[in-house]
Design a protein around this motif. Structure first.
Motif, PDB file in Angstrom:
ATOM      1  N   VAL A   1       0.856  -1.184   0.000  1.00  0.00           N
ATOM      2  CA  VAL A   1       0.000   0.000   0.000  1.00  0.00           C
ATOM      3  C   VAL A   1       0.889   1.230   0.000  1.00  0.00           C
ATOM      4  O   VAL A   1       1.788   1.361   0.845  1.00  0.00           O
ATOM      5  CB  VAL A   1      -0.955   0.044   1.205  1.00  0.00           C
ATOM      6  CG1 VAL A   1      -1.906   1.239   1.074  1.00  0.00           C
ATOM      7  CG2 VAL A   1      -1.746  -1.249   1.320  1.00  0.00           C
ATOM      8  N   ILE A   2       0.649   2.119  -0.957  1.00  0.00           N
ATOM      9  CA  ILE A   2       1.488   3.306  -1.138  1.00  0.00           C
ATOM     10  C   ILE A   2       0.671   4.542  -0.765  1.00  0.00           C
ATOM     11  O   ILE A   2      -0.391   4.788  -1.350  1.00  0.00           O
ATOM     12  CB  ILE A   2       1.972   3.401  -2.596  1.00  0.00           C
ATOM     13  CG1 ILE A   2       2.839   2.181  -2.930  1.00  0.00           C
ATOM     14  CG2 ILE A   2       2.757   4.696  -2.836  1.00  0.00           C
ATOM     15  CD1 ILE A   2       3.123   2.015  -4.412  1.00  0.00           C
ATOM     16  N   ASP A   3       1.162   5.291   0.212  1.00  0.00           N
ATOM     17  CA  ASP A   3       0.532   6.545   0.606  1.00  0.00           C
ATOM     18  C   ASP A   3       1.217   7.669  -0.161  1.00  0.00           C
ATOM     19  O   ASP A   3       2.335   8.075   0.168  1.00  0.00           O
ATOM     20  CB  ASP A   3       0.662   6.767   2.112  1.00  0.00           C
ATOM     21  CG  ASP A   3       0.096   8.115   2.568  1.00  0.00           C
ATOM     22  OD1 ASP A   3      -0.509   8.825   1.741  1.00  0.00           O
ATOM     23  OD2 ASP A   3       0.287   8.457   3.753  1.00  0.00           O
ATOM     24  N   ALA A   4       0.519   8.178  -1.172  1.00  0.00           N
ATOM     25  CA  ALA A   4       1.072   9.262  -1.990  1.00  0.00           C
ATOM     26  C   ALA A   4       0.510  10.622  -1.575  1.00  0.00           C
ATOM     27  O   ALA A   4       0.684  11.600  -2.299  1.00  0.00           O
ATOM     28  CB  ALA A   4       0.771   9.005  -3.467  1.00  0.00           C
ATOM     29  N   VAL A   5      -0.140  10.678  -0.415  1.00  0.00           N
ATOM     30  CA  VAL A   5      -0.675  11.940   0.107  1.00  0.00           C
ATOM     31  C   VAL A   5       0.244  12.501   1.186  1.00  0.00           C
ATOM     32  O   VAL A   5       0.649  13.666   1.154  1.00  0.00           O
ATOM     33  CB  VAL A   5      -2.109  11.749   0.656  1.00  0.00           C
ATOM     34  CG1 VAL A   5      -2.644  13.068   1.219  1.00  0.00           C
ATOM     35  CG2 VAL A   5      -3.026  11.224  -0.439  1.00  0.00           C
TER      36      VAL A   5
ATOM     37  N   ALA B   1       2.056  -8.890   7.205  1.00  0.00           N
ATOM     38  CA  ALA B   1       3.406  -8.960   6.638  1.00  0.00           C
ATOM     39  C   ALA B   1       3.524  -8.204   5.327  1.00  0.00           C
ATOM     40  O   ALA B   1       4.489  -8.385   4.578  1.00  0.00           O
ATOM     41  CB  ALA B   1       3.871 -10.403   6.456  1.00  0.00           C
ATOM     42  N   GLY B   2       2.556  -7.340   5.032  1.00  0.00           N
ATOM     43  CA  GLY B   2       2.633  -6.517   3.828  1.00  0.00           C
ATOM     44  C   GLY B   2       3.520  -5.299   4.035  1.00  0.00           C
ATOM     45  O   GLY B   2       4.132  -5.107   5.088  1.00  0.00           O
ATOM     46  N   THR B   3       3.563  -4.460   3.028  1.00  0.00           N
ATOM     47  CA  THR B   3       4.465  -3.308   3.019  1.00  0.00           C
ATOM     48  C   THR B   3       3.672  -2.021   2.871  1.00  0.00           C
ATOM     49  O   THR B   3       2.783  -1.934   2.019  1.00  0.00           O
ATOM     50  CB  THR B   3       5.483  -3.423   1.861  1.00  0.00           C
ATOM     51  OG1 THR B   3       6.271  -4.606   2.053  1.00  0.00           O
ATOM     52  CG2 THR B   3       6.402  -2.215   1.799  1.00  0.00           C
TER      53      THR B   3
ATOM     54  N   ARG C   1       1.221  -6.771  13.231  1.00  0.00           N
ATOM     55  CA  ARG C   1       0.931  -6.927  11.812  1.00  0.00           C
ATOM     56  C   ARG C   1       2.178  -7.274  11.007  1.00  0.00           C
ATOM     57  O   ARG C   1       2.070  -7.664   9.838  1.00  0.00           O
ATOM     58  CB  ARG C   1       0.300  -5.646  11.257  1.00  0.00           C
ATOM     59  CG  ARG C   1      -1.037  -5.311  11.918  1.00  0.00           C
ATOM     60  CD  ARG C   1      -1.706  -4.123  11.264  1.00  0.00           C
ATOM     61  NE  ARG C   1      -2.115  -4.434   9.898  1.00  0.00           N
ATOM     62  CZ  ARG C   1      -3.218  -5.106   9.592  1.00  0.00           C
ATOM     63  NH1 ARG C   1      -4.014  -5.536  10.550  1.00  0.00           N
ATOM     64  NH2 ARG C   1      -3.536  -5.341   8.341  1.00  0.00           N
ATOM     65  N   GLY C   2       3.354  -7.115  11.596  1.00  0.00           N
ATOM     66  CA  GLY C   2       4.580  -7.482  10.894  1.00  0.00           C
ATOM     67  C   GLY C   2       4.802  -6.655   9.647  1.00  0.00           C
ATOM     68  O   GLY C   2       4.275  -5.557   9.481  1.00  0.00           O
ATOM     69  N   GLY C   3       5.597  -7.194   8.744  1.00  0.00           N
ATOM     70  CA  GLY C   3       5.833  -6.522   7.471  1.00  0.00           C
ATOM     71  C   GLY C   3       6.782  -5.351   7.584  1.00  0.00           C
ATOM     72  O   GLY C   3       7.583  -5.259   8.512  1.00  0.00           O
ATOM     73  N   SER C   4       6.663  -4.431   6.615  1.00  0.00           N
ATOM     74  CA  SER C   4       7.617  -3.336   6.497  1.00  0.00           C
ATOM     75  C   SER C   4       6.891  -2.002   6.386  1.00  0.00           C
ATOM     76  O   SER C   4       5.897  -1.888   5.656  1.00  0.00           O
ATOM     77  CB  SER C   4       8.497  -3.524   5.251  1.00  0.00           C
ATOM     78  OG  SER C   4       9.227  -4.731   5.317  1.00  0.00           O
ATOM     79  N   LEU C   5       7.406  -1.002   7.083  1.00  0.00           N
ATOM     80  CA  LEU C   5       6.950   0.376   6.964  1.00  0.00           C
ATOM     81  C   LEU C   5       8.118   1.175   6.415  1.00  0.00           C
ATOM     82  O   LEU C   5       9.147   1.313   7.072  1.00  0.00           O
ATOM     83  CB  LEU C   5       6.510   0.921   8.333  1.00  0.00           C
ATOM     84  CG  LEU C   5       5.497   0.086   9.113  1.00  0.00           C
ATOM     85  CD1 LEU C   5       5.197   0.739  10.461  1.00  0.00           C
ATOM     86  CD2 LEU C   5       4.211  -0.084   8.308  1.00  0.00           C
ATOM     87  N   LYS C   6       7.963   1.688   5.183  1.00  0.00           N
ATOM     88  CA  LYS C   6       9.084   2.314   4.491  1.00  0.00           C
ATOM     89  C   LYS C   6       8.743   3.726   4.042  1.00  0.00           C
ATOM     90  O   LYS C   6       7.578   4.040   3.781  1.00  0.00           O
ATOM     91  CB  LYS C   6       9.475   1.492   3.258  1.00  0.00           C
ATOM     92  CG  LYS C   6       9.978   0.086   3.551  1.00  0.00           C
ATOM     93  CD  LYS C   6      10.406  -0.606   2.264  1.00  0.00           C
ATOM     94  CE  LYS C   6      11.044  -1.949   2.531  1.00  0.00           C
ATOM     95  NZ  LYS C   6      11.531  -2.578   1.270  1.00  0.00           N
TER      96      LYS C   6
END
Length: 372
Positions: free
Chosen positions: A252-256, A272-274, A297-302
């Motif tokens: 999921v991409i936050d472009a705001v 485990a999503g990103t 929730r695991g995964g990556s926050l980038k």
């Protein structure tokens, strides 16, 4: 020699953009002088105007640019007189700790021109992102120039200098979107629409575009979105989950770049999503999330800076895809304007009626009143 040319300058916070005579020196060691052809009007330029980047006024705005090299300084070997170039703000140094680890896309010591461009009275200018491209000629570090073919529309490929590259890279480089992935993009302005295009290039099979503007959602469809969500009338998180079997998207991409959209992105991803933050927040914004949810929730926050791109690799590659008809850069060029129309373009940007306004510098007579 000093070149006296016209540039679009903002003298103080929230002041109107005015045309000023700018003194541009000949290039010194490691520098290049570039005659600007086109430059996109990016939200980052508006941030500079509003004082959201720094208070180092006056600013010479513009940075999503193409141009032609008109002079180079000593020890420059990557470009030469007459080369068509796209300007970028990541001139890789090759020696910092990121470069030494083989990660030049994160270079911590990117170069800008050493010499200063100034107003006619000698006041130093701060060029936007070290470029300053709303001007007839600009002075940059030679490493900020990526040589490109001259047989492509400069207005389209120049957007790879910032916004379009940021979005495509957020999907491919930062998000690591793979074939068969599900991707949701929250906010479908110029950067978000580019993230949609990047997800399509990477082979994602479910691409969900989220916005409040039906015009932007229609453009996202054109660029590869398989589904759209009008967040003005439905809950974005529930809609994304509903379109992904109840699980959430792989990326999921936050472009705001607002706390509320980041929370949507966080809860709309699969376990485990990103999550990729590519929208630029304002300095005063704060984010609050339950730490247990972050852990559970695991995964990556980038975060994605300029799409984590390597300009020398990624700009030529994306231009080749454009020439093959596999990347529609033309759709991002909403209008072509003159340098006198920048403030009006900022207004249209705020209204959401454009993806990118592009200033065409070659469309106006250029006067170079050079002096020794």
């Amino acid at each position: 020699m000093v070149h006296l040319v016209q540039g679009a300058v903002v003298l103080s916070k929230d002041a109107p953009v005015t045309l000023q005579t700018v003194r541009v020196p000949d290039p010194g060691p490691g520098e290049a002088l570039v005659d600007i052809l086109t430059s996109g009007v990016c939200h980052t330029d508006l941030h500079y105007k509003q004082g959201g980047i720094s208070d180092d006024f006056p600013f010479l705005l513009g940075h999503e640019a193409t141009g032609v090299v008109s002079a180079v300084g000593p020890d420059v070997s990557n470009v030469a007189l007459g080369d068509r170039v796209v300007l970028n703000w990541r001139a890789v140094c090759g020696t910092c700790r990121a470069c030494a680890k083989g990660q030049p896309q994160y270079c911590f010591n990117t170069a800008n021109a050493t010499q200063k461009m100034t107003l006619e009275d000698g006041t130093p200018l701060t060029p936007a992102l070290g470029i300053g491209a709303f001007i007839d000629k600009t002075l940059v570090a030679a490493g900020q120039c990526t040589k490109v073919d001259a047989d492509v529309d400069p207005a389209a490929v120049g957007l790879l200098g910032c916004g379009v590259m940021a979005g495509i890279g957020a999907a491919i480089n930062t998000g690591g979107v793979k074939r068969g992935d599900s991707v949701a993009v929250i906010g479908c302005g110029g950067v978000g629409s580019a993230a949609v295009a990047g997800a399509a290039l990477a082979g994602a099979t479910t691409i969900i575009a989220v916005d409040r503007d039906p015009r932007k959602l229609a453009t996202a469809r054109k660029l590869g979105a398989t589904h759209t969500v009008d967040s003005a009338s439905e809950d974005a998180v529930a809609a994304i989950r509903g379109l992904t079997g109840g699980f959430g998207a792989d990326v999921v991409i936050d472009a705001v770049g607002r706390p509320e959209t980041y929370r949507q992105a966080f809860y709309a991803r699969d376990l485990a999503g990103t999550v990729v933050l590519v929208g630029v927040p304002a300095p005063e914004m704060l984010l609050e999330l339950p730490l247990l949810d972050v852990f559970g929730r695991g995964g990556s926050l980038k975060s994605s800076w300029y799409g984590d791109c390597l300009p020398s690799r990624d700009i030529p590659m994306l231009i080749e895809l454009y020439k093959q008809g596999r990347l529609d850069l033309d759709t991002f060029v909403s209008e072509r304007i003159t340098i006198n129309d920048i403030d009006a373009a900022f207004t249209r940007m705020g209204q959401g009626s454009v993806l990118r306004s592009v200033v065409e510098l070659q469309a106006r007579p250029q006067t170079d009143l050079s002096s020794p």
